[in-house]
Design a protein around this motif. Structure first.
Motif: not given
Length: 307
Positions: A168-181
């Motif tokens: 769940g942490v990895h999923q959050f990190k990947n999504a957050w990095i993508l959304l923040n460009h």
């Protein structure tokens, strides 16, 4: 006489040696071999299995960092007679704030030896993090894995409670990095995420809020009666007002395959969608009117805009 010594006296005559060995393995788990080296007889085994959970966890923590024992009887006597703090002090060199509380919350079963080392090191590196331990009923290897997967400054008991697994942490990190460009190492995005958690939002809500603010590409049409739907949140609101399935096209809008505009008209409001027909330009392909019971109406127009 301590409570655990009193309990031992009640069970020291237990005749079923096989049951004692089974219980030792049950409580010691992956540390069973190390525990059996110290509490090898039936009578000693009873001392281990009837000890309070905290006492056993202190022994487990000590055994977890003890590679070689020269004098087993002397070492065992030390375990049985010294205080929890002294045992931990001798084994680890320091006893950071919250270490004993964390061991108490570890429960009755031994964890892997690495668990105790990582827990101790985390409290050494983050001396104020013990303040958030009271929010937990139990601490285990899964939680420590979550803690070590989180980036700074989220690698705290304060934020680890928002996740159920390292995945769940990895999923959050990947999504957050993508959304923040952004890049993973950019500390600003994690500081921003920490602020969102501090406001009481869940990980899912934080991602959703950020996603709603995601901008679509610049509009290719400009007209006083047309308002470009510029963000995911605006598309979501339009879908609610018009009661249609606009949100199904979020990915198309983010990729600039489609652009959506609201036709500013009181009598016949609608959403105009244009399609990217590269390299030739854009085609106005549908008017998405307000839904009725049969769903939204679309009318193909086929009006081409030059490239």
């Amino acid at each position: 006489m301590t409570k655990w010594e009193s309990t031992f006296e009640q069970y020291q005559d237990t005749p079923d040696a096989e049951s004692i060995q089974h219980l030792m393995k049950y409580f010691a788990r992956n540390l069973s071999n190390r525990v059996r080296c110290i509490f090898f007889s039936d009578a000693l085994g009873v001392k281990y299995v009837t000890a309070p959970a905290l006492k056993r966890q202190v022994w487990n923590a000590v055994l977890g960092v003890t590679d070689e024992i020269q004098d087993i009887p002397q070492f065992r006597q030390k375990l049985l007679t010294q205080s929890n703090r002294q045992l931990l002090q001798d084994a680890y060199g320091t006893v950071p704030n919250g270490f004993r509380l964390a061991l108490r919350k570890t429960g009755p079963f031994a964890q892997d030896a690495d668990y105790y080392v990582r827990l101790h090191q985390h409290l050494i590196n983050n001396p104020d993090d013990h303040r958030f331990l009271n929010g937990y009923t139990q601490i285990d290897e899964r939680l420590i894995d979550i803690l070590h997967t989180l980036p700074t400054p989220l690698n705290s008991f304060r934020y680890a409670q928002h996740f159920s697994s390292p995945r769940g942490v990895h999923q959050f990190k990947n999504a957050w990095i993508l959304l923040n460009h952004s890049e993973h190492k950019d500390p600003r995005i994690w500081t921003d995420a920490a602020k969102q958690f501090d406001r009481g939002f869940s990980a899912q809500r934080i991602i959703q809020n950020k996603f709603n603010k995601a901008w679509f590409p610049e509009p290719v049409v400009s007209h006083p009666h047309l308002r470009h739907i510029a963000t995911v949140g605006e598309l979501k609101n339009a879908a609610k007002r018009f009661k249609n399935c606009l949100m199904d096209y979020t990915g198309n809008a983010l990729r600039n395959d489609l652009q959506f505009y609201e036709y500013l008209c009181d009598q016949d409001p609608c959403i105009i969608s244009i399609k990217n027909d590269a390299p030739y330009g854009y085609i106005q392909w549908a008017l998405l009117q307000k839904s009725d019971d049969e769903g939204f109406t679309s009318r193909i127009h086929g009006v081409r805009r030059g490239a």
